[in-house]
Motif scaffolding. Structure first.
Motif, PDB file in Angstrom:
ATOM      1  N   UNK A   1      46.700  35.891  48.372  1.00  0.00           N
ATOM      2  CA  UNK A   1      45.880  35.412  47.264  1.00  0.00           C
ATOM      3  C   UNK A   1      45.793  33.891  47.241  1.00  0.00           C
ATOM      4  N   UNK A   2      46.796  33.230  47.807  1.00  0.00           N
ATOM      5  CA  UNK A   2      46.752  31.763  47.878  1.00  0.00           C
ATOM      6  C   UNK A   2      45.799  31.285  48.972  1.00  0.00           C
ATOM      7  N   UNK A   3      45.674  32.068  50.044  1.00  0.00           N
ATOM      8  CA  UNK A   3      44.923  31.615  51.216  1.00  0.00           C
ATOM      9  C   UNK A   3      43.544  32.244  51.373  1.00  0.00           C
TER      10      UNK A   3
ATOM     11  N   UNK B   1      52.524  40.848  38.206  1.00  0.00           N
ATOM     12  CA  UNK B   1      52.288  40.144  36.941  1.00  0.00           C
ATOM     13  C   UNK B   1      52.147  38.641  37.140  1.00  0.00           C
ATOM     14  N   UNK B   2      52.871  38.128  38.128  1.00  0.00           N
ATOM     15  CA  UNK B   2      52.902  36.675  38.338  1.00  0.00           C
ATOM     16  C   UNK B   2      51.797  36.173  39.248  1.00  0.00           C
ATOM     17  N   UNK B   3      51.051  37.079  39.865  1.00  0.00           N
ATOM     18  CA  UNK B   3      50.003  36.637  40.788  1.00  0.00           C
ATOM     19  C   UNK B   3      48.938  35.834  40.047  1.00  0.00           C
ATOM     20  N   UNK B   4      48.478  34.730  40.629  1.00  0.00           N
ATOM     21  CA  UNK B   4      47.475  33.878  39.970  1.00  0.00           C
ATOM     22  C   UNK B   4      46.069  34.450  40.111  1.00  0.00           C
TER      23      UNK B   4
ATOM     24  N   UNK C   1      39.991  34.709  36.556  1.00  0.00           N
ATOM     25  CA  UNK C   1      39.732  35.328  35.253  1.00  0.00           C
ATOM     26  C   UNK C   1      39.097  36.714  35.349  1.00  0.00           C
ATOM     27  N   UNK C   2      38.177  36.911  36.265  1.00  0.00           N
ATOM     28  CA  UNK C   2      37.469  38.194  36.331  1.00  0.00           C
ATOM     29  C   UNK C   2      37.968  39.090  37.463  1.00  0.00           C
ATOM     30  N   UNK C   3      39.151  38.804  37.946  1.00  0.00           N
ATOM     31  CA  UNK C   3      39.715  39.578  39.047  1.00  0.00           C
ATOM     32  C   UNK C   3      40.863  40.440  38.536  1.00  0.00           C
ATOM     33  N   UNK C   4      41.038  41.610  39.140  1.00  0.00           N
ATOM     34  CA  UNK C   4      42.159  42.461  38.773  1.00  0.00           C
ATOM     35  C   UNK C   4      42.701  43.166  40.004  1.00  0.00           C
ATOM     36  N   UNK C   5      43.932  43.616  39.898  1.00  0.00           N
ATOM     37  CA  UNK C   5      44.586  44.330  41.000  1.00  0.00           C
ATOM     38  C   UNK C   5      44.237  45.808  40.891  1.00  0.00           C
TER      39      UNK C   5
END
Length: 373
Positions: free
Chosen positions: A211-213, A250-253, A256-260
């Motif tokens: 998610x960072x890259x 829970x801690x993943x950045x 706003x409109x994204x979800x797992x």
């Protein structure tokens, strides 16, 4: 000298190759346009590239290494591709039509090391990672086969790519992320990040790094929130506990409109009770997510059973009533063994049978020769 697969290169690497030969850098963009937008398989078809450069490219590189060994077509429009790699190993890709969507499911490894008991690929064991090129080429080979349902056989565009085929994508992190770069770059296939989903059993550090890259969508195979049950079904739980996995989610950045997406394979009598549904909803409280319920797709040798439709509907209803968005994934291509790893496993069983028959024939021939001498 072995030629390198040009699909392994990024645009920057190809530009460097050009610069080393005193070729204008813009030529690299011309080459990638032929590769990814037009899908050519022969350098000499690149008509706006200088003839001498085409010769030099052909002497230095190949274009791809996969061959299409078999295409199985289901009555529901699903197509499973059996692809043979240069070393003789086989992998699968699946084209899945669904209304206006046409999804390609790609593999990232030959076999898998994760050992999930509900997955046919796990029975193959882990052989090796796929390269960036081998992942991207699955899309290039699938594109000509893409058709829409209405009207039949009309050419269609692949709209989504999911890394949910053979293998654990984040175990092959570099190959997966390299492929995502080629798939999403303007010089490559030019896919939207929103239309690429990477599924993982829950390799926590790699999830955070992904998610960072990249901007790819994340799907986590959960299947149970009970530590003991998940450990038995998914051995990775012994390394990253359910609590660790959910805390990381829970801690993943998330933008706003994204979800797992949490994937939950429903197994009769194991994780499909009402109490399991309530526990799932409680565990996911506070995580921006949706749940994809997946009725188990049986495969030869497995003792696990599929939950019946009534149980699946009840489970979904309980989760929804608890405030968690839950959908049921429709099984696709059951008549062609479209679930992950099934076709390769079937091909390997067939090859073993033929090998045994050949050995038996050799033994009989040896006996006949000995008796006649």
């Amino acid at each position: 000298m072995d030629r390198r697969d040009i699909l392994e290169l990024s645009l920057a690497e190809l530009e460097t190759w050009c610069a080393e030969r005193r070729v204008a850098r813009y030529r690299a963009g011309q080459v990638t346009a032929w590769l990814y937008q037009r899908g050519v398989r022969d350098f000499h078809e690149m008509t706006n590239v200088a003839c001498g450069l085409r010769d030099e490219l052909a002497a230095s590189f190949t274009i791809g290494s996969l061959t299409l060994a078999k295409v199985s077509r289901s009555s529901d429009g699903t197509q499973k591709l059996l692809l043979r790699l240069r070393d003789g190993a086989t992998i699968e890709s699946v084209l899945i039509p669904d209304g206006e969507r046409l999804t390609l499911c790609v593999s990232t490894q030959v076999g898998c090391a994760m050992g999930c008991t509900f997955c046919a690929t796990a029975t193959l064991g882990f052989r090796r990672h796929l390269s960036r090129a081998e992942i991207v080429e699955q899309l290039l080979l699938a594109r000509p086969l893409a058709t829409s349902d209405d009207p039949p056989a009309e050419p269609a565009r692949i709209t989504n790519v999911v890394f949910m085929g053979m293998g654990e994508p984040l175990h092959n992190y570099l190959g997966t992320v390299g492929a995502i770069e080629t798939l999403t770059a303007s010089w490559g296939v030019d896919f939207s990040h929103r239309r690429i989903t990477v599924s993982t059993v829950g390799l926590v550090p790699e999830m955070q790094r992904l998610l960072a890259e990249t901007q790819a969508q994340l799907a986590v195979s959960l299947t149970s929130v009970h530590e003991r049950t998940r450990s038995e079904l998914m051995p990775i739980t012994k390394k990253y506990s359910v609590a660790q996995l959910l805390a990381a989610c829970r801690a993943l950045p998330l933008p706003r409109r994204k979800r797992i997406t949490f994937e939950y394979v429903l197994l009769a009598g194991i994780n499909d009770r009402v109490d399991d549904a309530r526990a799932l909803a409680r565990a996911l409280a506070g995580i921006r997510c949706k749940v994809n319920l997946i009725p188990f797709n049986p495969f030869p040798g497995s003792t696990l059973r599929r939950s019946d439709d009534v149980t699946v509907a009840r489970f979904q209803d309980v989760v929804r009533r608890a405030g968690v968005h839950a959908t049921v994934r429709e099984s696709r291509g059951p008549d062609i063994a479209a679930a992950c790893g099934q076709l390769v496993a079937a091909e390997e069983r067939r090859a073993r049978r033929e090998s045994r028959r050949a050995c038996d024939a050799d033994v009989i021939a040896d006996i006949d020769a000995a008796m006649s001498s």
